[in-house]
Scaffold this motif. Structure first.
Motif, PDB file in Angstrom:
ATOM      1  N   LEU A  31       0.835  -1.212   0.000  1.00  0.00           N
ATOM      2  CA  LEU A  31       0.000   0.000   0.000  1.00  0.00           C
ATOM      3  C   LEU A  31       0.864   1.254   0.000  1.00  0.00           C
ATOM      4  CD1 LEU A  31      -2.893   1.309   0.375  1.00  0.00           C
ATOM      5  CD2 LEU A  31      -2.312   1.345   2.788  1.00  0.00           C
ATOM      6  N   VAL A  32       1.840   1.305   0.884  1.00  0.00           N
ATOM      7  CA  VAL A  32       2.663   2.505   1.063  1.00  0.00           C
ATOM      8  C   VAL A  32       3.653   2.698  -0.094  1.00  0.00           C
ATOM      9  CG1 VAL A  32       4.405   3.573   2.534  1.00  0.00           C
ATOM     10  CG2 VAL A  32       2.406   2.489   3.564  1.00  0.00           C
ATOM     11  N   ASN A  33       4.332   1.638  -0.472  1.00  0.00           N
ATOM     12  CA  ASN A  33       5.418   1.767  -1.445  1.00  0.00           C
ATOM     13  C   ASN A  33       4.986   1.718  -2.901  1.00  0.00           C
ATOM     14  OD1 ASN A  33       7.424   1.934   0.592  1.00  0.00           O
ATOM     15  ND2 ASN A  33       7.316  -0.284   0.821  1.00  0.00           N
ATOM     16  N   PHE A  34       3.825   1.158  -3.175  1.00  0.00           N
ATOM     17  CA  PHE A  34       3.394   1.046  -4.567  1.00  0.00           C
ATOM     18  C   PHE A  34       2.151   1.889  -4.847  1.00  0.00           C
ATOM     19  CE2 PHE A  34       5.905  -2.780  -3.813  1.00  0.00           C
ATOM     20  CZ  PHE A  34       6.835  -2.651  -4.824  1.00  0.00           C
ATOM     21  N   LEU A  35       1.038   1.552  -4.215  1.00  0.00           N
ATOM     22  CA  LEU A  35      -0.180   2.294  -4.503  1.00  0.00           C
ATOM     23  C   LEU A  35      -0.063   3.765  -4.117  1.00  0.00           C
ATOM     24  CD1 LEU A  35      -3.047   2.548  -5.497  1.00  0.00           C
ATOM     25  CD2 LEU A  35      -3.838   1.733  -3.259  1.00  0.00           C
ATOM     26  N   ALA A  36       0.359   4.041  -2.899  1.00  0.00           N
ATOM     27  CA  ALA A  36       0.459   5.438  -2.451  1.00  0.00           C
ATOM     28  C   ALA A  36       1.427   6.232  -3.324  1.00  0.00           C
ATOM     29  CB  ALA A  36       0.877   5.507  -0.987  1.00  0.00           C
ATOM     30  N   ILE A  39      -0.271   7.087  -6.498  1.00  0.00           N
ATOM     31  CA  ILE A  39      -1.242   8.168  -6.257  1.00  0.00           C
ATOM     32  C   ILE A  39      -0.508   9.515  -6.209  1.00  0.00           C
ATOM     33  CG2 ILE A  39      -2.784   9.152  -4.503  1.00  0.00           C
ATOM     34  CD1 ILE A  39      -4.157   6.805  -5.793  1.00  0.00           C
ATOM     35  N   LYS A  40       0.605   9.561  -5.490  1.00  0.00           N
ATOM     36  CA  LYS A  40       1.390  10.799  -5.385  1.00  0.00           C
ATOM     37  C   LYS A  40       1.912  11.258  -6.739  1.00  0.00           C
ATOM     38  CE  LYS A  40       3.459   9.940  -0.840  1.00  0.00           C
ATOM     39  NZ  LYS A  40       4.752   9.758  -0.168  1.00  0.00           N
ATOM     40  N   ASN A  41       2.220  10.319  -7.619  1.00  0.00           N
ATOM     41  CA  ASN A  41       2.855  10.633  -8.893  1.00  0.00           C
ATOM     42  C   ASN A  41       1.875  10.901 -10.032  1.00  0.00           C
ATOM     43  OD1 ASN A  41       5.489  10.478  -7.891  1.00  0.00           O
ATOM     44  ND2 ASN A  41       5.487   8.250  -8.103  1.00  0.00           N
ATOM     45  N   GLN A  42       0.611  11.082  -9.726  1.00  0.00           N
ATOM     46  CA  GLN A  42      -0.352  11.403 -10.776  1.00  0.00           C
ATOM     47  C   GLN A  42      -0.047  12.779 -11.365  1.00  0.00           C
ATOM     48  OE1 GLN A  42      -2.971   9.374 -12.103  1.00  0.00           O
ATOM     49  NE2 GLN A  42      -1.562   7.994 -11.013  1.00  0.00           N
ATOM     50  N   SER A  71       1.281  13.078   4.118  1.00  0.00           N
ATOM     51  CA  SER A  71       2.104  13.284   2.922  1.00  0.00           C
ATOM     52  C   SER A  71       1.295  13.298   1.624  1.00  0.00           C
ATOM     53  CB  SER A  71       3.187  12.206   2.840  1.00  0.00           C
ATOM     54  OG  SER A  71       2.613  10.948   2.549  1.00  0.00           O
ATOM     55  N   ILE A  72       0.002  13.004   1.704  1.00  0.00           N
ATOM     56  CA  ILE A  72      -0.855  12.988   0.506  1.00  0.00           C
ATOM     57  C   ILE A  72      -2.083  13.845   0.810  1.00  0.00           C
ATOM     58  CG2 ILE A  72      -2.161  11.558  -1.114  1.00  0.00           C
ATOM     59  CD1 ILE A  72      -0.333   9.231  -0.394  1.00  0.00           C
ATOM     60  N   SER A  73      -2.106  15.044   0.266  1.00  0.00           N
ATOM     61  CA  SER A  73      -3.141  16.022   0.636  1.00  0.00           C
ATOM     62  C   SER A  73      -4.555  15.619   0.214  1.00  0.00           C
ATOM     63  CB  SER A  73      -2.812  17.388   0.054  1.00  0.00           C
ATOM     64  OG  SER A  73      -2.775  17.317  -1.356  1.00  0.00           O
ATOM     65  N   ASN A  74      -4.686  14.808  -0.821  1.00  0.00           N
ATOM     66  CA  ASN A  74      -6.020  14.423  -1.280  1.00  0.00           C
ATOM     67  C   ASN A  74      -6.468  13.053  -0.752  1.00  0.00           C
ATOM     68  OD1 ASN A  74      -4.037  13.270  -2.884  1.00  0.00           O
ATOM     69  ND2 ASN A  74      -5.239  13.362  -4.758  1.00  0.00           N
ATOM     70  N   HIS A 119      -1.216   4.084 -13.381  1.00  0.00           N
ATOM     71  CA  HIS A 119      -0.290   4.751 -14.296  1.00  0.00           C
ATOM     72  C   HIS A 119      -0.304   6.243 -13.980  1.00  0.00           C
ATOM     73  CE1 HIS A 119       1.173   6.578 -18.008  1.00  0.00           C
ATOM     74  NE2 HIS A 119       1.798   5.419 -18.219  1.00  0.00           N
ATOM     75  N   SER A 120       0.805   6.909 -14.146  1.00  0.00           N
ATOM     76  CA  SER A 120       0.922   8.311 -13.750  1.00  0.00           C
ATOM     77  C   SER A 120      -0.049   9.239 -14.478  1.00  0.00           C
ATOM     78  CB  SER A 120       2.350   8.809 -13.945  1.00  0.00           C
ATOM     79  OG  SER A 120       2.722   8.688 -15.303  1.00  0.00           O
ATOM     80  N   ASN A 121      -0.544   8.852 -15.626  1.00  0.00           N
ATOM     81  CA  ASN A 121      -1.516   9.675 -16.370  1.00  0.00           C
ATOM     82  C   ASN A 121      -2.953   9.186 -16.226  1.00  0.00           C
ATOM     83  OD1 ASN A 121       0.390  11.460 -17.455  1.00  0.00           O
ATOM     84  ND2 ASN A 121       0.899   9.988 -19.068  1.00  0.00           N
ATOM     85  N   PHE A 122      -3.186   8.240 -15.344  1.00  0.00           N
ATOM     86  CA  PHE A 122      -4.517   7.626 -15.246  1.00  0.00           C
ATOM     87  C   PHE A 122      -5.613   8.661 -14.982  1.00  0.00           C
ATOM     88  CE2 PHE A 122      -7.998   5.633 -12.963  1.00  0.00           C
ATOM     89  CZ  PHE A 122      -8.334   4.611 -13.840  1.00  0.00           C
TER      90      PHE A 122
END
Length: 126
Positions: A31-36, A39-42, A71-74, A119-122
């Motif tokens: 969750l922390v190292n991949f999904l989060a 999400i941060k890199n969108q 660390s993730i405002s949204n 994906h970063s552009n999702f």
């Protein structure tokens, strides 16, 4: 946070019905190292990530998720008591309570598992 077209909500169910430490010790790194991170890199951050968690999860997990939230405002964390509500997915009114605005028009919801990535552009494509 309102787009001209619609609001986007990414929903992740995490640990519903799980109170055992071993589950969280094995799954939290994904969750922390991949999904989060995905999400941060969108490239488009105009969305809300709702992390739906078990209200009876271990305290140490809750603490780590609160650090992640900083660390993730949204990111919004919604707690769900699986055994008192008798279902795996609460209704959308429960999830959106206090998050969705009255002036929101069309809503798009995306469900992603805690061990997946976007994906970063999702979001920009949606």
């Amino acid at each position: 946070m309102i787009k001209n077209k619609h609001d986007i909500f990414v929903i992740t169910r995490y640990g519903l019905g799980q109170q055992q430490d071993i589950f969280y010790k094995l799954s939290l790194p994904y969750l922390v190292n991949f999904l989060a991170e995905s999400i941060k890199n969108q490239t488009d951050n105009d969305f809300i990530w709702i992390l739906l968690v078990d209200s009876k999860m271990p305290n140490w997990v809750h603490d780590k998720l609160e650090i992640l939230k900083d660390s993730i405002s949204n990111l919004h964390i919604a707690h769900h008591d699986l055994f008192s509500d008798y279902n795996l997915m609460p209704n959308l009114n429960f999830i959106y309570k206090g998050i969705i605005k009255a002036e929101t028009g069309r809503v798009t919801t995306i469900r992603i598992d805690a061990d997946d990535i976007l994906h970063s552009n999702f979001i920009s494509i949606v």
